[in-house]
Design a protein around this motif. Sequence first.
Motif, PDB file in Angstrom:
ATOM      1  N   ILE A 204       0.572  -1.166  -0.161  1.00 32.04           N
ATOM      2  CA  ILE A 204      -0.172   0.086   0.106  1.00 32.04           C
ATOM      3  C   ILE A 204       0.576   1.198  -0.344  1.00 32.04           C
ATOM      4  O   ILE A 204       1.027   2.310  -0.755  1.00 32.04           O
ATOM      5  N   VAL A 205       2.132   1.557   1.223  1.00 31.98           N
ATOM      6  CA  VAL A 205       2.359   2.364   0.763  1.00 31.98           C
ATOM      7  C   VAL A 205       3.663   2.513  -0.331  1.00 31.98           C
ATOM      8  O   VAL A 205       3.852   3.928  -0.995  1.00 31.98           O
ATOM      9  N   THR A 206       4.066   1.494  -1.156  1.00 30.71           N
ATOM     10  CA  THR A 206       4.939   1.874  -1.746  1.00 30.71           C
ATOM     11  C   THR A 206       4.666   2.277  -3.335  1.00 30.71           C
ATOM     12  O   THR A 206       4.682   2.729  -4.118  1.00 30.71           O
ATOM     13  N   SER A 207       3.351   1.877  -3.449  1.00 30.07           N
ATOM     14  CA  SER A 207       2.171   1.995  -4.879  1.00 30.07           C
ATOM     15  C   SER A 207       1.126   3.235  -4.420  1.00 30.07           C
ATOM     16  O   SER A 207       1.853   4.288  -5.418  1.00 30.07           O
ATOM     17  N   CYS A 208       1.632   4.259  -3.039  1.00 33.38           N
ATOM     18  CA  CYS A 208       1.050   4.891  -2.968  1.00 33.38           C
ATOM     19  C   CYS A 208       2.475   6.648  -3.866  1.00 33.38           C
ATOM     20  O   CYS A 208       2.108   7.514  -3.598  1.00 33.38           O
ATOM     21  N   ILE A 209       3.470   6.333  -2.740  1.00 30.20           N
ATOM     22  CA  ILE A 209       4.791   7.144  -2.758  1.00 30.20           C
ATOM     23  C   ILE A 209       4.820   6.802  -4.100  1.00 30.20           C
ATOM     24  O   ILE A 209       5.453   7.648  -4.551  1.00 30.20           O
ATOM     25  N   ASN A 210       4.613   5.195  -4.939  1.00 29.61           N
ATOM     26  CA  ASN A 210       5.056   5.289  -5.972  1.00 29.61           C
ATOM     27  C   ASN A 210       4.466   6.167  -7.426  1.00 29.61           C
ATOM     28  O   ASN A 210       4.916   6.622  -8.404  1.00 29.61           O
ATOM     29  N   ARG A 211       3.323   5.824  -6.493  1.00 30.09           N
ATOM     30  CA  ARG A 211       2.154   7.083  -7.404  1.00 30.09           C
ATOM     31  C   ARG A 211       2.896   8.245  -7.877  1.00 30.09           C
ATOM     32  O   ARG A 211       2.265   9.301  -8.992  1.00 30.09           O
ATOM     33  N   TRP A 212       2.743   8.591  -6.847  1.00 29.69           N
ATOM     34  CA  TRP A 212       2.348  10.520  -6.326  1.00 29.69           C
ATOM     35  C   TRP A 212       4.390  10.887  -6.733  1.00 29.69           C
ATOM     36  O   TRP A 212       3.864  11.728  -7.751  1.00 29.69           O
ATOM     37  N   GLY A 213       5.683   9.432  -7.036  1.00 27.21           N
ATOM     38  CA  GLY A 213       6.780   9.998  -7.942  1.00 27.21           C
ATOM     39  C   GLY A 213       6.250  10.535  -9.151  1.00 27.21           C
ATOM     40  O   GLY A 213       6.964  11.036  -9.817  1.00 27.21           O
ATOM     41  N   ILE A 214       5.173   9.076  -9.931  1.00 26.39           N
ATOM     42  CA  ILE A 214       5.280   8.767 -11.104  1.00 26.39           C
ATOM     43  C   ILE A 214       4.068  10.556 -12.179  1.00 26.39           C
ATOM     44  O   ILE A 214       4.653  10.902 -12.689  1.00 26.39           O
ATOM     45  N   GLU A 215       3.620  10.817 -11.400  1.00 22.38           N
ATOM     46  CA  GLU A 215       2.496  11.453 -10.975  1.00 22.38           C
ATOM     47  C   GLU A 215       3.431  13.180 -11.311  1.00 22.38           C
ATOM     48  O   GLU A 215       2.713  14.144 -12.091  1.00 22.38           O
ATOM     49  N   ASN A 216       3.998  13.374 -10.661  1.00 21.56           N
ATOM     50  CA  ASN A 216       5.551  14.181 -10.222  1.00 21.56           C
ATOM     51  C   ASN A 216       6.601  14.198 -10.925  1.00 21.56           C
ATOM     52  O   ASN A 216       7.194  15.767 -10.900  1.00 21.56           O
ATOM     53  N   GLY A 217       6.809  13.188 -12.103  1.00 17.97           N
ATOM     54  CA  GLY A 217       8.106  13.238 -12.162  1.00 17.97           C
ATOM     55  C   GLY A 217       8.936  12.879 -11.646  1.00 17.97           C
ATOM     56  O   GLY A 217      10.014  13.991 -11.950  1.00 17.97           O
ATOM     57  N   ILE A 218       9.289  12.327 -10.685  1.00 17.91           N
ATOM     58  CA  ILE A 218       9.868  12.218  -9.288  1.00 17.91           C
ATOM     59  C   ILE A 218      10.180  10.867  -9.705  1.00 17.91           C
ATOM     60  O   ILE A 218      10.089  10.110  -9.489  1.00 17.91           O
ATOM     61  N   PHE A 219      11.459  10.574  -9.804  1.00 14.27           N
ATOM     62  CA  PHE A 219      12.418   9.361  -9.783  1.00 14.27           C
ATOM     63  C   PHE A 219      12.457   8.940  -7.654  1.00 14.27           C
ATOM     64  O   PHE A 219      12.435  10.015  -7.025  1.00 14.27           O
ATOM     65  N   VAL A 220      11.835   7.775  -7.646  1.00 16.72           N
ATOM     66  CA  VAL A 220      11.514   7.045  -6.420  1.00 16.72           C
ATOM     67  C   VAL A 220      11.481   6.103  -6.230  1.00 16.72           C
ATOM     68  O   VAL A 220      11.291   5.462  -7.267  1.00 16.72           O
ATOM     69  N   LYS A 221      12.651   6.052  -5.447  1.00 18.63           N
ATOM     70  CA  LYS A 221      13.277   4.140  -4.948  1.00 18.63           C
ATOM     71  C   LYS A 221      13.117   3.659  -3.620  1.00 18.63           C
ATOM     72  O   LYS A 221      14.160   4.963  -2.842  1.00 18.63           O
ATOM     73  N   ARG A 222      12.917   2.989  -3.285  1.00 17.76           N
ATOM     74  CA  ARG A 222      12.869   2.343  -2.105  1.00 17.76           C
ATOM     75  C   ARG A 222      14.165   2.389  -1.864  1.00 17.76           C
ATOM     76  O   ARG A 222      15.039   1.045  -2.031  1.00 17.76           O
ATOM     77  N   ILE A 223      15.090   2.117  -0.220  1.00 17.82           N
ATOM     78  CA  ILE A 223      16.588   2.255   0.293  1.00 17.82           C
ATOM     79  C   ILE A 223      16.018   1.452   1.590  1.00 17.82           C
ATOM     80  O   ILE A 223      16.973   0.930   1.786  1.00 17.82           O
ATOM     81  N   ALA A 224      15.328   1.163   2.247  1.00 23.22           N
ATOM     82  CA  ALA A 224      15.077   0.223   2.961  1.00 23.22           C
ATOM     83  C   ALA A 224      13.377  -0.019   3.010  1.00 23.22           C
ATOM     84  O   ALA A 224      13.099   0.335   2.884  1.00 23.22           O
ATOM     85  N   SER A 225      13.195  -0.278   4.912  1.00 23.59           N
ATOM     86  CA  SER A 225      11.735  -0.985   4.423  1.00 23.59           C
ATOM     87  C   SER A 225      11.147   0.289   4.945  1.00 23.59           C
ATOM     88  O   SER A 225       9.781   0.049   4.920  1.00 23.59           O
ATOM     89  N   ASP A 226      11.711   1.138   5.753  1.00 26.51           N
ATOM     90  CA  ASP A 226      10.949   2.306   5.902  1.00 26.51           C
ATOM     91  C   ASP A 226      11.250   3.951   5.573  1.00 26.51           C
ATOM     92  O   ASP A 226      11.254   4.390   5.940  1.00 26.51           O
ATOM     93  N   ARG A 227      12.268   3.380   4.231  1.00 28.85           N
ATOM     94  CA  ARG A 227      12.801   4.680   3.824  1.00 28.85           C
ATOM     95  C   ARG A 227      13.446   4.441   2.456  1.00 28.85           C
ATOM     96  O   ARG A 227      13.180   3.517   1.586  1.00 28.85           O
ATOM     97  N   PHE A 228      12.632   5.640   1.952  1.00 29.28           N
ATOM     98  CA  PHE A 228      13.076   6.181   0.107  1.00 29.28           C
ATOM     99  C   PHE A 228      13.974   7.446  -0.288  1.00 29.28           C
ATOM    100  O   PHE A 228      14.137   8.379   0.018  1.00 29.28           O
ATOM    101  N   LEU A 229      14.021   7.092  -1.246  1.00 26.12           N
ATOM    102  CA  LEU A 229      15.222   8.217  -2.136  1.00 26.12           C
ATOM    103  C   LEU A 229      14.106   9.198  -3.160  1.00 26.12           C
ATOM    104  O   LEU A 229      13.939   7.830  -3.403  1.00 26.12           O
ATOM    105  N   ALA A 230      13.878  10.362  -3.005  1.00 25.52           N
ATOM    106  CA  ALA A 230      13.351  10.953  -4.520  1.00 25.52           C
ATOM    107  C   ALA A 230      14.667  11.482  -4.444  1.00 25.52           C
ATOM    108  O   ALA A 230      15.027  12.318  -3.943  1.00 25.52           O
TER     109      ALA A 230
END
Length: 656
Positions: A204-230
């Motif tokens: 749920i969290v990953t899809s929500c953040i990835n969708r936000w990234g795609i909509e705004n043209g942001i590269f998002v990568k999960r780097i830990a269980s609770d952390r993302f790099l944008a």
Amino acid sequence: MTSFFRQRSIRYPLAALSLLGVLAAVFLFFFQFWIGLLFTVLFVVGLGFAWTLEEKTYLDAEKHIETLSYRMKKVGEEALLELPIGIILTNEKNIIEWANPYAVKMFDSETLVGEELPRLSEQFHTILKGDSHDAHALTIGEQTYNVHYKAEEKLIYFFNITKQKEVEELYHADRSVLGILLIDNYDELAQTMDDQTRSHLNSIVTSCINRWGIENGIFVKRIASDRFLAVLNEETLAQLEKNKFSILDDIRDTTGEHRTSLTLSIGVGTGSASLIELGELAQSSLDLVLGRGGDQVAIKRSDGKLKFYGGKTNPVEKRTRVRARVISHALRDLIQGSDQVFVMGHKMPDMDAIGAAIGVRKMARMNHIEGFVIVNFNELDASVTRLMDEIEQDTDLFDHFIDSETALSMITERSLVVVVDTHKPSMVIDERIVDKAEKVVVIDHHRRGEEFINQTMLVYMEPYASSTAELVTELIEYQPKHEELTMLESTALLAGIVVDTKSFTLRTGARTFEAASYLRTKGADTVLVQRLLKEDIATYIERAKLIEGVELTEEGIAIATGENEKAYGSVLIAQTADILLTMQGVIASFVIAPRMDGKIGISARSLGEVNVQRVMEELGGGGHLTNAACQLNVESVKVAKAMLKSVLNDLQNEEE
């Protein structure tokens, strides 16, 4: 010009050659007549041709120079009139006397002669007063110009830099920005979930953040269980700021629908061409967000400027006993490595600051180190004064209360200074003590602000705690048991918790009751707490007078003001704000009144719909989402009220 060309050096060799030819002809005539005659004829013809050629060359050069001079003058006139540079000549009264066609075209006018410069643009007021060597940017219509003003000649030059500006804007818009996204309470929630539920939550969290990234043209990568790099750019960041980082609400709402309570913290680094510096800025921003309780965004630029977004929810308690034990042991080691411990709270200390200071002094005593509490005896409100009256009965404890001047004379390189209930250097009782100390520790329960005490050896900031007294009580539990808390020390700590929680009604977690229970077992006297916190009839009447003149807006914001001629205690101002919040239809309350120190104080309270922390931060203060304050160096309550209303309007417009 003619005499200059007649002095050209070619004439001297020709004259010398003529003289030599005459001498040669005379000699040849004496030697042999016919040879002399032939030489003379040839020499005269050659010499005549040379002088004729020199004269012709001179005349041609002179004619060319005259033609060139005319052409240059004409080109100068053409350049003055036709070059894409605006030129305006004014008189002493800044009235235009002449303007070239380009300048006239710039202002879309038939003529500029006779016009006053300030009427063309208000920016000319600044330009005319500025330094002649400074370039000023001026926008006329859709074009931007660099304006250079020559005061002595009364000349103004306009250089069109519109294209340059566009390139600069494109460059800035395309600069890299790094962000670190952290799921605040992921570990706490994940520990109680089975593998399937945890996997579903991750999805749920990953899809929500990835969708936000795609909509705004942001590269998002999960780097830990609770952390993302944008990775994004400045243009995208500006759009996110315009939308107030809606991802915060999306995560909170989406996970809330699945009966979980996840929030997101984001640290953003921007304003630098160095990726390493951007990463450091992003991590620093994230640390700042976590220190403020999470569920927020902090944007930190390379010049040190900070912006905050979010912070709409109360911090969820997520401290662990492990962290308290680790901090307590670290503090014990620092105390044992010091020759003395000095404890200091904020200016105009309340019961929480005094109680926490007494607790830290006790920790020093438990480690066989001399501890002192620094207070300004002239800046104590009624409840703290009553506590001091009780402390005077305990000679040993009272002898360890000193003023700042005494502390400054006692501090050595090995001394430890502990700051409680604040983290801002401007708020401590005496900033010189912090500057002089080699070792500084900060213990605070407020959300971290931009201003912070530098070069600290240990920081224990928990915005989830009800009070600093609660934090200190937990730390005491892990200190050596050479000496137990006395009844008075336990009561002072409990009084600090009671005051900051409004008798356990606000910001109270399970750990708050655990701390209170511990203090009760150590002899804390609840009756004495009530007696210390009692108020006299005069204070009650003063509070009623403040409430009497309250102004209530349609949005449910109550603003009460005191009289300029009176000085009100900080506790009285805070209590008035608390009472206003209990009134029907009030969602946030602000009380503005002069303080004992000459400043205008504002106490702010909220039920959560209004983030009073952001309001107070805009005015130089801070606090929590529902409880905050500030002090202003302004001349009257009226000015402070106008400033408060301006900030409230600005924040309301942002939300709209």
